[in-house]
Design an enzyme around this catalytic site. Structure first.
Site, PDB file in Angstrom:
ATOM      1  N   CYS A  93       8.323  -3.208  29.319  1.00 22.11           N
ATOM      2  CA  CYS A  93       8.424  -4.664  29.183  1.00 22.11           C
ATOM      3  C   CYS A  93       9.587  -5.271  29.973  1.00 22.11           C
ATOM      4  CB  CYS A  93       8.481  -5.033  27.711  1.00 22.11           C
ATOM      5  SG  CYS A  93       7.941  -6.717  27.402  1.00 22.11           S
ATOM      6  N   HIS A 121       4.885  -1.565  23.891  1.00 19.64           N
ATOM      7  CA  HIS A 121       5.798  -1.083  22.863  1.00 19.64           C
ATOM      8  C   HIS A 121       4.961  -0.275  21.876  1.00 19.64           C
ATOM      9  CE1 HIS A 121       8.737  -4.049  24.259  1.00 19.64           C
ATOM     10  NE2 HIS A 121       7.778  -4.943  24.229  1.00 19.64           N
ATOM     11  N   ARG A 174       2.757 -16.862  25.087  1.00 25.45           N
ATOM     12  CA  ARG A 174       3.088 -15.442  24.973  1.00 25.45           C
ATOM     13  C   ARG A 174       1.809 -14.629  24.839  1.00 25.45           C
ATOM     14  NH1 ARG A 174       8.312 -14.636  24.659  1.00 25.45           N
ATOM     15  NH2 ARG A 174       8.081 -12.427  24.250  1.00 25.45           N
TER      16      ARG A 174
HETATM   17  N1  GLN Z   1      11.591 -11.431  28.105  1.00 29.60           N
HETATM   18  C1  GLN Z   1      10.427 -10.807  28.634  1.00 29.60           C
HETATM   19  C2  GLN Z   1       9.141 -11.573  28.368  1.00 29.60           C
HETATM   20  O1  GLN Z   1       8.958 -12.188  27.324  1.00 29.60           O
HETATM   21  C3  GLN Z   1      10.362  -9.398  28.089  1.00 29.60           C
HETATM   22  C4  GLN Z   1       9.900  -9.315  26.674  1.00 29.60           C
HETATM   23  C5  GLN Z   1       9.975  -7.939  26.129  1.00 29.60           C
HETATM   24  O2  GLN Z   1      10.663  -7.086  26.678  1.00 29.60           O
HETATM   25  N2  GLN Z   1       9.290  -7.700  25.017  1.00 29.60           N
HETATM   26  O3  GLN Z   1       8.268 -11.545  29.223  1.00 29.60           O
END
Ligand code: GLN
Length: 243
Positions: free
Chosen positions: A96, A192, A130
């Protein structure tokens, strides 16, 4: 039993870049390395610290945009070393936020550009929306399952191989069916979970390469029982594909 060799495992930025259980990847790698009959030394790399002389395996996790900003200066300091290690075939798994920083650049939703290492030929832009939820991939390591939560939308440059093809979930951008990126032995992925405990084939691919790097000899695997991990993965896959 005598050790088959010592593997130096580096966790990049465990304080700033390790969310949604990504620390579990480091624990999984260390534990599996021991069960395969090797010794392992885990190095937590914090901003300002020095990388060990012979890293054989590196792990980096996810983080908030603010965590990514906090590691930028240090990442620039160790950039050449990391590029050299990647080119020499040292295996790495970057999740990520660290996946984004291993690419060419991450442009945040506010328009700030965080330059990346350029080890993976990908570029990421933050969005208002998101991408959150379970993910199932088809990869060269078989079916891989995990959990994504990112606003960054990543695009692969022409010729850059993805880590997997999305069967369920969003992946790199929710539109082209790709997830993550692989170059040399560097795997970048949004997943994750943490990803490694439930996908032991992927963990052992990284460990096999790390053992070769560390010892100069072919990997000598131990006899590990992955029944529980396999059951956990199969159940998650079944649930996500049925949803
Ligand atoms: N900040 C980044 C995004 O939202 C990474 C998020 C994360 O590592 N879970 O794209």
């Amino acid at each position: 039993m005598t050790s088959k060799g010592l593997i130096d495992l580096v966790h990049l930025y465990p304080r700033e870049m390790s969310i949604y259980g990504d620390l579990g990847n480091t624990r999984c790698l260390a534990q599996r390395i021991r069960r395969h009959g090797y010794d392992v030394h885990v190095h937590d790399h914090h901003p300002g610290s020095t990388l060990p002389d012979t890293p054989a395996l590196l792990m980096g996790g996810g983080g908030q945009d603010s965590g990514q900003s906090r590691v930028e200066d240090d990442l620039a300091m160790i950039a050449d070393r990391l590029r050299g290690l990647a080119a020499d075939g040292v295996p790495m798994i970057m999740i990520c936020g660290m996946y984004q920083l291993f690419g060419n650049a991450f442009i945040t939703v506010d328009g700030a550009e965080l330059p990346g290492l350029g080890i993976l030929d990908v570029t990421t832009r933050g969005n208002e929306k998101r991408m959150i939820g379970g993910v199932v991939l088809e990869t060269e390591f078989g079916e891989v399952v995990g959990f994504e939560n990112h606003s960054g939308s990543t695009v692969l440059a022409t010729g850059q191989a993805p880590f997997g093809r999305v069967r369920s979930g969003n992946g790199n951008n929710g539109s082209d069916g790709t997830e993550g990126a692989v170059r040399h032995h560097v795997v970048g992925s949004y997943l994750h979970g943490p990803i490694l405990p439930v996908n032991p084939r992927l963990a052992d691919h990284l460990i096999a390469r790390a053992a070769e790097v560390a010892t100069g000899r072919a990997f000598e695997p131990g006899d590990l029982d992955d029944t529980l991990a396999d059951q956990a993965r199969v159940r998650q896959v079944r649930r996500l594909l049925a949803a």
